[in-house]
Scaffold this motif. Structure first.
Motif, mmCIF file in Angstrom:
data_model
loop_
_atom_site.group_PDB
_atom_site.id
_atom_site.type_symbol
_atom_site.label_atom_id
_atom_site.label_comp_id
_atom_site.label_asym_id
_atom_site.label_seq_id
_atom_site.Cartn_x
_atom_site.Cartn_y
_atom_site.Cartn_z
ATOM 1 N N LEU A 134 -19.325 -16.352 21.548
ATOM 2 C CA LEU A 134 -18.242 -16.136 22.504
ATOM 3 C C LEU A 134 -18.483 -16.918 23.786
ATOM 4 O O LEU A 134 -17.536 -17.433 24.393
ATOM 5 N N GLY A 135 -19.735 -17.034 24.212
ATOM 6 C CA GLY A 135 -20.036 -17.842 25.396
ATOM 7 C C GLY A 135 -19.673 -19.300 25.187
ATOM 8 O O GLY A 135 -19.133 -19.954 26.082
ATOM 9 N N ILE A 136 -19.972 -19.823 23.987
ATOM 10 C CA ILE A 136 -19.594 -21.208 23.677
ATOM 11 C C ILE A 136 -18.075 -21.333 23.649
ATOM 12 O O ILE A 136 -17.509 -22.320 24.134
ATOM 13 N N ALA A 137 -17.410 -20.337 23.086
ATOM 14 C CA ALA A 137 -15.948 -20.348 23.022
ATOM 15 C C ALA A 137 -15.334 -20.378 24.416
ATOM 16 O O ALA A 137 -14.323 -21.059 24.654
ATOM 17 N N VAL A 138 -15.932 -19.640 25.337
ATOM 18 C CA VAL A 138 -15.446 -19.655 26.725
ATOM 19 C C VAL A 138 -15.523 -21.067 27.289
ATOM 20 O O VAL A 138 -14.578 -21.569 27.913
ATOM 21 N N GLY A 139 -16.656 -21.742 27.049
ATOM 22 C CA GLY A 139 -16.794 -23.111 27.543
ATOM 23 C C GLY A 139 -15.790 -24.057 26.917
ATOM 24 O O GLY A 139 -15.195 -24.905 27.610
ATOM 25 N N GLU A 169 -21.145 -10.720 29.050
ATOM 26 C CA GLU A 169 -21.087 -11.733 30.109
ATOM 27 C C GLU A 169 -19.965 -12.722 29.815
ATOM 28 O O GLU A 169 -19.213 -13.127 30.712
ATOM 29 N N ALA A 170 -19.846 -13.113 28.543
ATOM 30 C CA ALA A 170 -18.768 -14.025 28.150
ATOM 31 C C ALA A 170 -17.407 -13.360 28.292
ATOM 32 O O ALA A 170 -16.426 -14.012 28.695
ATOM 33 N N VAL A 171 -17.333 -12.081 27.952
ATOM 34 C CA VAL A 171 -16.082 -11.331 28.101
ATOM 35 C C VAL A 171 -15.600 -11.378 29.552
ATOM 36 O O VAL A 171 -14.418 -11.637 29.836
ATOM 37 N N MET A 172 -16.518 -11.146 30.481
ATOM 38 C CA MET A 172 -16.147 -11.173 31.901
ATOM 39 C C MET A 172 -15.778 -12.581 32.352
ATOM 40 O O MET A 172 -14.832 -12.764 33.134
ATOM 41 N N ALA A 212 -10.450 -2.821 29.478
ATOM 42 C CA ALA A 212 -11.038 -2.535 30.785
ATOM 43 C C ALA A 212 -11.581 -3.806 31.440
ATOM 44 O O ALA A 212 -11.669 -3.888 32.676
ATOM 45 N N PHE A 213 -11.914 -4.787 30.624
ATOM 46 C CA PHE A 213 -12.391 -6.069 31.145
ATOM 47 C C PHE A 213 -11.258 -7.075 31.340
ATOM 48 O O PHE A 213 -11.507 -8.241 31.685
ATOM 49 N N GLY A 214 -10.022 -6.660 31.097
ATOM 50 C CA GLY A 214 -8.882 -7.535 31.361
ATOM 51 C C GLY A 214 -8.372 -8.316 30.165
ATOM 52 O O GLY A 214 -7.581 -9.245 30.325
ATOM 53 N N TRP A 215 -8.794 -7.940 28.967
ATOM 54 C CA TRP A 215 -8.350 -8.631 27.759
ATOM 55 C C TRP A 215 -7.121 -7.950 27.162
ATOM 56 O O TRP A 215 -6.942 -6.726 27.283
ATOM 57 N N LYS A 241 -2.046 -13.835 31.311
ATOM 58 C CA LYS A 241 -2.918 -14.968 31.602
ATOM 59 C C LYS A 241 -4.357 -14.747 31.133
ATOM 60 O O LYS A 241 -5.196 -15.634 31.312
ATOM 61 N N GLY A 242 -4.625 -13.603 30.559
ATOM 62 C CA GLY A 242 -5.994 -13.308 30.160
ATOM 63 C C GLY A 242 -6.273 -13.637 28.708
ATOM 64 O O GLY A 242 -5.370 -13.966 27.931
ATOM 65 N N PRO A 243 -7.538 -13.540 28.298
ATOM 66 C CA PRO A 243 -7.930 -13.777 26.911
ATOM 67 C C PRO A 243 -7.481 -12.652 25.997
ATOM 68 O O PRO A 243 -7.055 -11.581 26.454
ATOM 69 N N ARG A 244 -7.588 -12.886 24.679
ATOM 70 C CA ARG A 244 -7.074 -11.937 23.690
ATOM 71 C C ARG A 244 -8.162 -11.618 22.660
ATOM 72 O O ARG A 244 -8.966 -12.489 22.313
ATOM 73 N N VAL A 245 -8.167 -10.416 22.150
ATOM 74 C CA VAL A 245 -9.120 -10.012 21.122
ATOM 75 C C VAL A 245 -8.406 -9.207 20.051
ATOM 76 O O VAL A 245 -7.493 -8.429 20.352
#
Length: 288
Positions: A134-139, A169-172, A212-215, A241-245
């Motif tokens: 997920l951290g790589i995906a964020v980048g 951390e990646a979620v945030m 709760a983290f904005g997803w 405007k936020g990410p999706r799960v």
């Protein structure tokens, strides 16, 4: 798969195959690869086959014959030991040839037992140490957004990765950067190598944690293709405007009842004749 970018000609009947049939094909190919080695993470492949079918044949934009095409959506496999599942999907999508099934896990194969991006066309990252995907995906999502691209980044991760601090951390970070081009897929099969996921750190309902983290969070039956299609469509079209799960609740070894019934099937070993038995059972229920 986007018709606009599909590598196969529109007259090819494979383009009109149902998603259920695609999922069946992914399961069958995974079983065939398991038979080559006599063991493997087949349970995960059978369980997540519906998610992969909807990903590759409904949601993703890609070119099978040009897996590094810049305009493609990115599909990241955070869970390296699920490689057998992704190989099956890549073969079903014609990114890899079917005759390579017999090489699975062999020396010099393009399909090692744990996924490595440098070996396999269509594999975006090398998975392994869980919690990194997920951290790589964020980048990737941030980079594509800054380049002005409209591609989506999908990250398939396991429920076990919910216990990794790097995941959160990646979620945030994804929320901080408003990565509306990032869709995380959680395969929640409630099994880890040493016991149930729910007995570890994944306690309580999942969607509210992400919210709760904005997803934008959805939780669905990961073996219900119609529910998956609706969830993928909602994730892509969501106006926020936020990410999706999408949390996908799946059944390990789905489609092969005698394997489904096993108390522990995190890593599948069966008697030699049981591979044939599993394939015969799967073949009795070929979807239209």
């Amino acid at each position: 798969m986007s018709q606009e970018t599909a590598a196969l000609p529109s007259s090819n009947p494979r383009l009109n195959v149902s998603l259920a049939r695609r999922a069946w094909g992914i399961r069958r190919k995974a079983l065939q690869m398991g038979e080559v080695q006599g063991q493997g993470y087949v349970g995960q492949a059978l369980g997540v086959a519906d998610v992969l079918a909807v990903s590759y044949f409904h949601a993703l934009t890609l070119r099978a014959r040009d897996p590094e095409w810049e305009g493609r959506d990115r599909f990241l496999l955070s869970i390296g030991h699920y490689a057998i599942a992704l190989y099956a999907a890549l073969i079903e999508a014609d990114v890899l040839p079917e005759n390579e099934i017999a090489t699975y896990g062999m020396d010099d194969s393009r399909m090692p037992m744990s996924g490595m991006a440098s070996y396999t066309p269509g594999m975006e990252i090398t998975g392994g140490s869980l919690g990194h995907g997920l951290g790589i995906a964020v980048g990737m999502a941030l980079g594509l957004k800054r380049k002005g691209g409209d591609q989506f980044v999908y990250n398939l991760m396991s429920d076990g990765e919910l216990g990794e601090g790097s995941t959160w951390e990646a979620v945030m970070s994804a929320t901080q950067w408003q990565l509306d081009n990032l869709i995380c897929l959680v395969d929640f099969n409630n099994q880890q190598a040493d016991g149930p996921t729910r007995a570890a750190l994944a306690v309580g309902a999942e969607a509210p944690k992400w919210e709760a983290f904005g997803w934008f969070a959805q939780e669905v039956d990961g073996n219900d293709i119609d529910a998956l299609v609706a969830a993928f469509d909602a994730a892509r079209s969501h106006a926020g405007k936020g990410p999706r799960v999408i949390i996908c609740n799946t059944l390990m070894c789905k489609g092969v009842p005698f394997l489904e019934a096993r108390e522990s099937n995190h890593f599948v070993r069966v008697e030699a004749d049981e591979w044939t038995k599993a394939l015969e059972i799967l073949d009795q229920g070929v979807p239209a």
